[in-house]
Design a protein around this motif. Structure first.
Motif, short mmCIF file in Angstrom:
data_model
loop_
_atom_site.label_atom_id
_atom_site.label_comp_id
_atom_site.label_asym_id
_atom_site.label_seq_id
_atom_site.Cartn_x
_atom_site.Cartn_y
_atom_site.Cartn_z
N THR A 33 -0.27 0.27 -8.86
CA THR A 33 -1.72 0.11 -8.73
C THR A 33 -2.43 1.04 -9.71
N GLN A 74 -11.03 2.36 -9.58
CA GLN A 74 -10.15 2.16 -8.44
C GLN A 74 -10.76 1.16 -7.48
N VAL A 75 -9.92 0.31 -6.95
CA VAL A 75 -10.40 -0.71 -6.01
C VAL A 75 -9.76 -0.48 -4.65
N ARG A 76 -10.37 -1.05 -3.65
CA ARG A 76 -9.84 -0.94 -2.28
C ARG A 76 -8.60 -1.82 -2.14
N PRO A 77 -7.73 -1.49 -1.20
CA PRO A 77 -6.49 -2.26 -1.00
C PRO A 77 -6.72 -3.77 -0.86
N GLU A 78 -7.77 -4.16 -0.17
CA GLU A 78 -8.00 -5.60 0.04
C GLU A 78 -8.49 -6.29 -1.23
N GLN A 79 -8.77 -5.53 -2.29
CA GLN A 79 -9.23 -6.10 -3.55
C GLN A 79 -8.11 -6.19 -4.60
N ARG A 80 -6.91 -5.76 -4.25
CA ARG A 80 -5.83 -5.71 -5.23
C ARG A 80 -5.42 -7.10 -5.73
N GLN A 83 -7.90 -8.11 -8.28
CA GLN A 83 -7.72 -7.30 -9.49
C GLN A 83 -6.52 -7.82 -10.29
N TYR A 143 0.82 -1.20 0.00
CA TYR A 143 0.00 0.00 0.00
C TYR A 143 0.86 1.26 0.00
N ASP A 164 -5.38 0.07 -12.36
CA ASP A 164 -6.62 0.83 -12.48
C ASP A 164 -6.82 1.31 -13.92
#
Length: 92
Positions: free
Chosen positions: A35, A46-52, A55, A13, A39
């Motif tokens: 990231t 944009q996705v949340r950190p826990e979704q990386r 993705q 992050y 995106d």
């Protein structure tokens, strides 16, 4: 030399990157993608950190194809030398 899939390592992050590996035979090649590049590949979503990780999995084929292209061109960065992908690497 052909790169093959390795594994997802982590989402960092603070550095805004996803680290992953690829393999050239028995040699592991460290790789990273920003990231913002991921995106960009999803048209700005944009996705949340826990979704990386999810993705990365969705985009894996495109990411690894570009990493292999930079590898063939010997575009290494960092210590130890690896492949770093940014949004510009995916622009036409």
């Amino acid at each position: 030399m052909t790169l093959t899939s390795g594994h997802f390592i982590s989402h960092e992050y603070d550095r805004m990157i996803v680290r992953f590996s690829m393999h050239d035979g028995g040699r592991e090649v460290p790789c990273a993608i920003s990231t913002s590049a991921m995106d960009y590949l999803e048209r700005g979503q944009q996705v949340r950190p826990e979704q990386r990780e999810a993705q990365f999995t969705r985009l894996r084929d495109r990411i690894e194809a570009q990493a292999a292209s930079k590898y063939r061109a010997a575009e290494f960065e960092g210590t130890p030398p690896g492949i770093v992908l940014r949004g510009i690497d995916f622009s036409a």
